[in-house]
Write an enzyme that holds these catalytic residues in place. Structure first.
Site, PDB file in Angstrom:
ATOM      1  N   GLY A   1      39.435  25.720  63.724  1.00 12.47           N
ATOM      2  CA  GLY A   1      40.059  24.409  63.884  1.00 12.47           C
ATOM      3  C   GLY A   1      39.383  23.374  64.768  1.00 12.47           C
TER       4      GLY A   1
ATOM      5  CB  SER B   1      39.543  19.724  67.900  1.00 11.96           C
ATOM      6  OG  SER B   1      39.292  18.951  66.769  1.00 11.96           O
ATOM      7  CB  ILE B   2      43.606  21.908  70.975  1.00 10.93           C
ATOM      8  CG1 ILE B   2      44.510  20.688  71.232  1.00 10.93           C
ATOM      9  CG2 ILE B   2      43.929  23.032  71.965  1.00 10.93           C
ATOM     10  CD1 ILE B   2      45.972  20.876  70.892  1.00 10.93           C
TER      11      ILE B   2
ATOM     12  CG  ASP C   1      41.099  26.395  52.140  1.00 10.41           C
ATOM     13  OD1 ASP C   1      42.056  26.585  52.923  1.00 10.41           O
ATOM     14  OD2 ASP C   1      41.180  25.686  51.132  1.00 10.41           O
TER      15      ASP C   1
ATOM     16  CE1 TYR D   1      55.232  18.325  70.423  1.00  8.80           C
ATOM     17  CE2 TYR D   1      56.303  17.786  68.343  1.00  8.80           C
ATOM     18  CZ  TYR D   1      56.018  17.478  69.660  1.00  8.80           C
ATOM     19  OH  TYR D   1      56.519  16.332  70.210  1.00  8.80           O
TER      20      TYR D   1
ATOM     21  CE1 TYR E   1      54.197  17.543  64.748  1.00 11.44           C
ATOM     22  CE2 TYR E   1      55.473  19.483  64.167  1.00 11.44           C
ATOM     23  CZ  TYR E   1      54.316  18.918  64.647  1.00 11.44           C
ATOM     24  OH  TYR E   1      53.268  19.729  65.033  1.00 11.44           O
TER      25      TYR E   1
ATOM     26  CB  THR F   1      43.928  15.962  68.351  1.00 12.72           C
ATOM     27  OG1 THR F   1      45.210  16.214  67.756  1.00 12.72           O
ATOM     28  CG2 THR F   1      43.862  16.650  69.686  1.00 12.72           C
TER      29      THR F   1
HETATM   30  P1  NAI Z   1      42.755  18.590  64.915  1.00 10.90           P
HETATM   31  O1  NAI Z   1      43.002  17.621  63.815  1.00 10.90           O
HETATM   32  O2  NAI Z   1      41.577  18.392  65.746  1.00 10.90           O
HETATM   33  O3  NAI Z   1      42.773  20.096  64.353  1.00 10.90           O
HETATM   34  C1  NAI Z   1      43.428  20.495  63.177  1.00 10.90           C
HETATM   35  C2  NAI Z   1      42.450  21.385  62.436  1.00 10.90           C
HETATM   36  O4  NAI Z   1      43.032  21.990  61.280  1.00 10.90           O
HETATM   37  C3  NAI Z   1      41.200  20.623  61.951  1.00 10.90           C
HETATM   38  O5  NAI Z   1      40.040  21.204  62.491  1.00 10.90           O
HETATM   39  C4  NAI Z   1      41.250  20.798  60.466  1.00 10.90           C
HETATM   40  O6  NAI Z   1      39.990  20.764  59.839  1.00 10.90           O
HETATM   41  C5  NAI Z   1      41.944  22.142  60.366  1.00 10.90           C
HETATM   42  N1  NAI Z   1      42.398  22.432  59.008  1.00 10.90           N
HETATM   43  C6  NAI Z   1      43.166  21.658  58.197  1.00 10.90           C
HETATM   44  N2  NAI Z   1      43.306  22.233  56.998  1.00 10.90           N
HETATM   45  C7  NAI Z   1      42.621  23.417  57.051  1.00 10.90           C
HETATM   46  C8  NAI Z   1      42.392  24.471  56.119  1.00 10.90           C
HETATM   47  N3  NAI Z   1      42.895  24.441  54.872  1.00 10.90           N
HETATM   48  N4  NAI Z   1      41.629  25.527  56.513  1.00 10.90           N
HETATM   49  C9  NAI Z   1      41.104  25.591  57.758  1.00 10.90           C
HETATM   50  N5  NAI Z   1      41.302  24.619  58.680  1.00 10.90           N
HETATM   51  C10 NAI Z   1      42.047  23.545  58.331  1.00 10.90           C
HETATM   52  O7  NAI Z   1      44.085  18.506  65.813  1.00 10.90           O
HETATM   53  P2  NAI Z   1      44.663  19.423  66.991  1.00 10.90           P
HETATM   54  O8  NAI Z   1      45.708  18.609  67.638  1.00 10.90           O
HETATM   55  O9  NAI Z   1      43.570  19.977  67.807  1.00 10.90           O
HETATM   56  O10 NAI Z   1      45.418  20.567  66.193  1.00 10.90           O
HETATM   57  C11 NAI Z   1      45.265  21.936  66.459  1.00 10.90           C
HETATM   58  C12 NAI Z   1      46.606  22.647  66.445  1.00 10.90           C
HETATM   59  O11 NAI Z   1      47.385  22.203  67.552  1.00 10.90           O
HETATM   60  C13 NAI Z   1      47.447  22.383  65.188  1.00 10.90           C
HETATM   61  O12 NAI Z   1      48.118  23.583  64.823  1.00 10.90           O
HETATM   62  C14 NAI Z   1      48.450  21.381  65.694  1.00 10.90           C
HETATM   63  O13 NAI Z   1      49.639  21.356  64.930  1.00 10.90           O
HETATM   64  C15 NAI Z   1      48.687  21.942  67.090  1.00 10.90           C
HETATM   65  N6  NAI Z   1      49.359  21.037  68.003  1.00 10.90           N
HETATM   66  C16 NAI Z   1      48.891  19.770  68.181  1.00 10.90           C
HETATM   67  C17 NAI Z   1      49.575  18.884  68.983  1.00 10.90           C
HETATM   68  C18 NAI Z   1      49.108  17.468  69.108  1.00 10.90           C
HETATM   69  O14 NAI Z   1      49.910  16.615  69.535  1.00 10.90           O
HETATM   70  N7  NAI Z   1      47.860  17.172  68.799  1.00 10.90           N
HETATM   71  C19 NAI Z   1      50.791  19.284  69.722  1.00 10.90           C
HETATM   72  C20 NAI Z   1      51.171  20.659  69.506  1.00 10.90           C
HETATM   73  C21 NAI Z   1      50.480  21.492  68.664  1.00 10.90           C
END
Ligand code: NAI
Length: 271
Positions: free
Chosen positions: A15, A21-22, A66, A150, A160, A199
């Site tokens: 991810g 990204s986290i 994927d 979340y 959401y 993000t």
């Molecule tokens: P991000 O957009 O940087 O990361 C999301 C990732 O999911 C991306 O790298 C994307 O390519 C990947 N992804 C999407 N479809 C995919 C697939 N089919 N196969 C493999 N990878 C796939 O955003 P972030 O915020 O770093 O998100 C990481 C996690 O943190 C997510 O689960 C998000 O729901 C969670 N989260 C985020 C919060 C926020 O406010 N940003 C708060 C709480 C949880």
């Protein structure tokens, strides 16, 4: 500061899309703490090329997968073990996507094909990853698996939409696979429920800036940053948290236990 918490540990990090990204921050911290790992993301996300910079910095290989494809995940775990030369000690699932959110659909107008896609990408992928890991016997004993969640899994955040259900399923999978993997291999499985974070996935949610500010004002410690989340993930991968499993761990600066804060009262009284 580095404490060598992950010295000798091998991992898979899902991810990391860009430096916000986290998962990106987790990779940087894992490297600092002495871990070796492979990076993975959806082939589509790879095309953006950002992840290559991270891979170079971390001396890590990238294996596209994927997360909805069992075949891709099988290939990932096989190759990761070859590259790392051993079984896996830690896995980060940092994956979320909702086509309904992307297209601005309200909760009363969801497209059900997309709803299923949301669940597949954001929740079932977690089960698929663990099922493949189990079938390949790819995890080392006392390994640790973490997914990011979340607070909308428990409480209502209207914008959401279907991601709320995805997170509820994700947390349930963590409990149920946590039980199974604990018995099988002493592997622990947890979710970390993170504050709103700026993000790509986060800011895609309607009204993000408002609920980011709201959560910040409600939380006695303020919103937890992506860097702080990475620190927490590292502790969960380290040997210092061996007996923590099947939990949804709040990492939200105190938000989830608040009713109302002085800052919000002050703000509303000004009206
Ligand atoms: P991000 O957009 O940087 O990361 C999301 C990732 O999911 C991306 O790298 C994307 O390519 C990947 N992804 C999407 N479809 C995919 C697939 N089919 N196969 C493999 N990878 C796939 O955003 P972030 O915020 O770093 O998100 C990481 C996690 O943190 C997510 O689960 C998000 O729901 C969670 N989260 C985020 C919060 C926020 O406010 N940003 C708060 C709480 C949880």
């Amino acid at each position: 500061m580095s404490y060598n918490l992950l010295k000798g540990k091998k991992g898979i990090i899902f991810g990391a899309l860009d430096e916000k990204s986290i998962a990106w921050k987790v990779a940087l911290r894992a490297k600092e703490e002495g871990a070796e790992f492979v990076l993975t993301n959806a082939p589509l996300a790879m095309r953006m090329g950002e992840i290559k910079k991270l891979a170079e910095h971390c001396n890590a290989e990238i294996i596209p997968a994927d997360a909805t494809s069992v075949e891709d995940i099988e290939n990932l775990f096989t190759k990761a073990q070859e590259i790392l030369g051993s079984k896996i000690d830690f896995v980060l699932h940092s994956i979320g996507m909702s086509p309904n959110i992307r297209k601005g659909k309200t909760y009363g107008d969801l497209n059900y094909e997309w709803f299923l896609k949301t669940l597949d990408i954001s929740a079932l992928s977690f089960h698929k990853i663990m099922q493949v890991a189990e079938k390949q016997d790819a995890m080392n004993e006392w390994g640790s698996i973490v997914a990011l969640s979340y607070g909308a899994a428990q409480r209502v955040f209207p914008d959401y939409t279907d991601m709320s259900q995805a997170k509820a399923v994700l947390e349930s999978i963590a409990r149920n696979y946590g039980h199974r993997f604990g018995k099988l291999k002493k592997v622990r499985v947890n979710t970390i429920s993170q504050s709103p974070t700026k993000t790509t996935a986060g800011t895609g949610v309607g009204g993000f800036d408002a609920f980011y500010d709201y959560a910040d004002k409600m939380s006695p410690l303020g919103n937890a940053s992506a860097e702080a989340c990475a620190d927490y993930c590292i502790t969960m991968f380290s040997d210092l948290t061996k007996m923590v499993t099947m939990q949804n761990l709040m990492h939200d600066g105190g938000f989830s236990h608040m009713g109302i804060s002085e800052e919000i009262v002050e703000l509303l009284e000004k009206k």
